[in-house]
Design an enzyme around this catalytic site. Structure first.
Site, PDB file in Angstrom:
ATOM      1  N   GLY A  17      58.296   4.685 -10.111  1.00  0.00           N
ATOM      2  CA  GLY A  17      57.390   5.676  -9.587  1.00  0.00           C
ATOM      3  C   GLY A  17      55.863   5.471  -9.932  1.00  0.00           C
ATOM      4  N   THR A  19      53.377   4.076  -8.462  1.00  0.00           N
ATOM      5  CA  THR A  19      52.627   4.378  -7.469  1.00  0.00           C
ATOM      6  C   THR A  19      52.243   6.073  -7.407  1.00  0.00           C
ATOM      7  OG1 THR A  19      54.149   4.498  -5.747  1.00  0.00           O
ATOM      8  CG2 THR A  19      52.883   2.402  -6.304  1.00  0.00           C
ATOM      9  N   ARG A  42      57.948   0.542  -3.752  1.00  0.00           N
ATOM     10  CA  ARG A  42      58.709   0.527  -2.517  1.00  0.00           C
ATOM     11  C   ARG A  42      58.221  -0.213  -1.675  1.00  0.00           C
ATOM     12  NH1 ARG A  42      60.826   6.229  -0.882  1.00  0.00           N
ATOM     13  NH2 ARG A  42      58.475   6.917  -0.980  1.00  0.00           N
ATOM     14  N   LEU A  74      65.257   2.789  -6.183  1.00  0.00           N
ATOM     15  CA  LEU A  74      66.230   3.630  -6.947  1.00  0.00           C
ATOM     16  C   LEU A  74      67.609   3.764  -6.540  1.00  0.00           C
ATOM     17  CD1 LEU A  74      63.896   6.280  -8.943  1.00  0.00           C
ATOM     18  CD2 LEU A  74      65.576   4.487 -10.021  1.00  0.00           C
ATOM     19  N   LEU A  95      60.266   7.660 -13.655  1.00  0.00           N
ATOM     20  CA  LEU A  95      59.347   8.614 -12.711  1.00  0.00           C
ATOM     21  C   LEU A  95      59.554   8.893 -11.459  1.00  0.00           C
ATOM     22  CD1 LEU A  95      55.928   7.995 -14.620  1.00  0.00           C
ATOM     23  CD2 LEU A  95      57.851   9.486 -15.595  1.00  0.00           C
ATOM     24  N   GLN A  98      62.261  11.522  -5.022  1.00  0.00           N
ATOM     25  CA  GLN A  98      61.763  12.461  -4.001  1.00  0.00           C
ATOM     26  C   GLN A  98      61.287  13.655  -4.719  1.00  0.00           C
ATOM     27  OE1 GLN A  98      60.559  14.583  -1.647  1.00  0.00           O
ATOM     28  NE2 GLN A  98      62.721  15.391  -1.931  1.00  0.00           N
ATOM     29  N   TYR A 166      66.472  19.504  -5.055  1.00  0.00           N
ATOM     30  CA  TYR A 166      65.668  18.648  -5.650  1.00  0.00           C
ATOM     31  C   TYR A 166      65.941  19.374  -7.341  1.00  0.00           C
ATOM     32  CZ  TYR A 166      61.512  17.567  -8.790  1.00  0.00           C
ATOM     33  OH  TYR A 166      60.904  17.092  -9.788  1.00  0.00           O
ATOM     34  N   LYS A 170      67.981  17.120 -10.200  1.00  0.00           N
ATOM     35  CA  LYS A 170      67.301  16.886 -11.403  1.00  0.00           C
ATOM     36  C   LYS A 170      68.243  17.223 -12.638  1.00  0.00           C
ATOM     37  CE  LYS A 170      63.224  14.761 -10.817  1.00  0.00           C
ATOM     38  NZ  LYS A 170      62.744  13.673 -11.496  1.00  0.00           N
ATOM     39  N   HIS A 196      52.339  19.789 -13.329  1.00  0.00           N
ATOM     40  CA  HIS A 196      51.191  19.268 -13.592  1.00  0.00           C
ATOM     41  C   HIS A 196      50.448  18.413 -12.325  1.00  0.00           C
ATOM     42  CE1 HIS A 196      54.617  16.620 -14.903  1.00  0.00           C
ATOM     43  NE2 HIS A 196      53.691  15.711 -14.220  1.00  0.00           N
TER      44      HIS A 196
END
Ligand code: NDP
Ligand code: GDR
Length: 359
Positions: A17, A19, A42, A74, A95, A98, A166, A170, A196
């Site tokens: 992650g 990017t 990716r 991933l 990190l 989706q 989601y 997680k 954040h």
């Protein structure tokens, strides 16, 4: 006298992650701390490296070889094993995800594949390559796992009650990290990060959607913004502060899980008001529910409309974090407050829209 040989500890980080919003700030932080940083990107039909482009321009990171990018995903175990065996990282930051909650209702299976099983794949690639006893692993866990309010404020011991595919994915990611820590003695930590944001936040998350609209409305490139649930409350911090917490967690003697939050919560409506305040517009509210509008107090123009298209099938109404453990054990506390965050985002978007009105 015998010569003393100083062996420098290898500092090699692998970031999935890279990017994304957090990946870009973390890469900067790690390069500044002298790490060799490897990122997984990716394949995409258009550029997806905009947030880390400046690191290429910096000769330290590019020409002197502090940053290396590898194509991977991933959902692809083979590539993960290959990359891990080549890089042999000392720290891994997972990190990649989706990460859009609303989208996860449309792409539930894919979200589980990347966010839940993807975490398992990466942990297992580390075991396959014989690194489970030496590597330090950070997992991007989230306040979305708390979901439906069980306790206020939410801390490490608060029970999970996810409210989206989601959030559910997680929760799996969280527990597989705990399991690998306990089963294989891995140094693996969950950072349970509350929302954040930053000028690099993806454009479809609510804060950035608002600050972009404020910029466009100010520059007369747009008339109004359409939003969903204005009453949802979030504990919003700045991504720059939060990537520091990720790194700190991996510098400890013992792997533990930490809540990272500002300990302050605001509604979406308050974020809208604060963002317009930065350009001297006061918002007044009229109507209720789907008929509610926000008006520019000075001109009477409608600048905010509610559109149910942006509602979620199940919503997380209220998040407020308690990061006392992180403060006491790893010495973390945020630098940015809510007002500074909003102002930085609005000013960045005004500069962006001025330079490029079609951005
Ligand atoms: P972003 O959405 O900005 O970035 C997500 C990153 O994951 C991108 O680099 C994306 O690549 C990559 N990615 C997506 N799918 C895959 C895949 N199949 N394989 C590999 N990489 C993939 O998220 P943030 O930077 O905001 O968040 C970082 C992490 O922290 C995420 O795991 C998120 O769920 C979690 N989190 C975020 C919080 C926040 O408030 N920002 C709070 C708590 C947790 P590409 O650029 O190609 O799309
Ligand atoms: P969230 O962030 O779901 O908390 O997940 P988002 O900014 O998408 O939503 C925050 C709240 O705002 C409400 N909302 C809207 N949201 C969006 N995106 N668009 C709108 O138009 C809109 N109007 C109102 C939402 O309903 C919600 O209540 C983020 C992601 O970064 C996750 O990956 C991360 O895990 C959590 O934060 C912590």
């Amino acid at each position: 006298m015998a010569d003393t040989v100083v062996v420098e500890k290898r500092k090699v980080a692998l970031v999935t992650g890279i990017t994304g919003q957090d990946g870009s700030y973390l890469a900067e932080l790690l390069i500044n701390k002298g790490y060799e940083v490897h990122g997984i990107i990716r394949r995409s039909s258009s550029f997806n490296t905009g947030r880390i482009q400046h690191l290429y321009a910096d000769p330290r990171s590019h020409r002197e070889g502090s940053m290396h990018l590898h194509y991977g995903d991933l959902t692809d175990s083979t590539c993960l094993v290959k990359i891990v065996s080549q890089v042999r990282p000392t720290e891994v930051y997972n990190l990649g995800a989706q990460s859009h909650v609303k989208v996860s209702f449309e792409l539930a299976e894919y979200t589980a594949n990347v966010d839940a099983v993807g975490t398992l794949r990466l942990l297992d690639a580390l075991r396959t390559c014989g690194l489970s006893e030496t590597v330090k692993f950070y997992q991007a866990s989230t306040s979305e796992m708390f979901g439906k309010v069980q306790e206020i404020p939410q801390k490490e011991t608060t029970p999970f009650y996810p409210r989206s595919p989601y959030g559910c994915a997680k929760v799996y990611g969280y527990w597989i990290v705990v399991n690998y820590r306990e089963a294989y003695n891995m140094f693996a930590c969950n950072g349970i990060l509350f929302n954040h944001e930053s000028p690099r936040r993806g454009e479809t998350f609510v804060t950035r959607k608002i600050t972009r609209a404020v910029a466009k409305i100010t520059l007369e490139q747009q008339k109004f913004i359409e939003l969903g649930n204005l009453d949802a409350k979030r504990d919003w911090g700045h991504a720059k502060d939060y990537v520091e917490a990720m790194w700190l967690m991996l510098q400890q003697e013992v792997p533990e899980d930490y809540v990272i939050a500002t300990n302050e919560s605001h509604s979406v409506r308050e974020f809208v008001e604060a963002a317009f305040k930065c350009v001297d517009i006061t918002v007044t509210w009229e109507g209720e529910g789907v008929n509610e509008v926000g008006k520019n107090k000075a001109t009477g123009e409608v600048i905010v409309k509610v559109n149910p298209k942006f509602y979620r099938p199940t919503e997380v109404e209220f998040l407020l974090g308690d990061s006392t453990k992180a403060k006491e054990k790893i010495g973390w506390k945020p630098v940015y407050d809510f007002q500074n965050l909003v102002r930085e985002m609005v000013e960045a978007d005004i500069a962006l829209m001025r330079a490029n009105p079609v951005a």
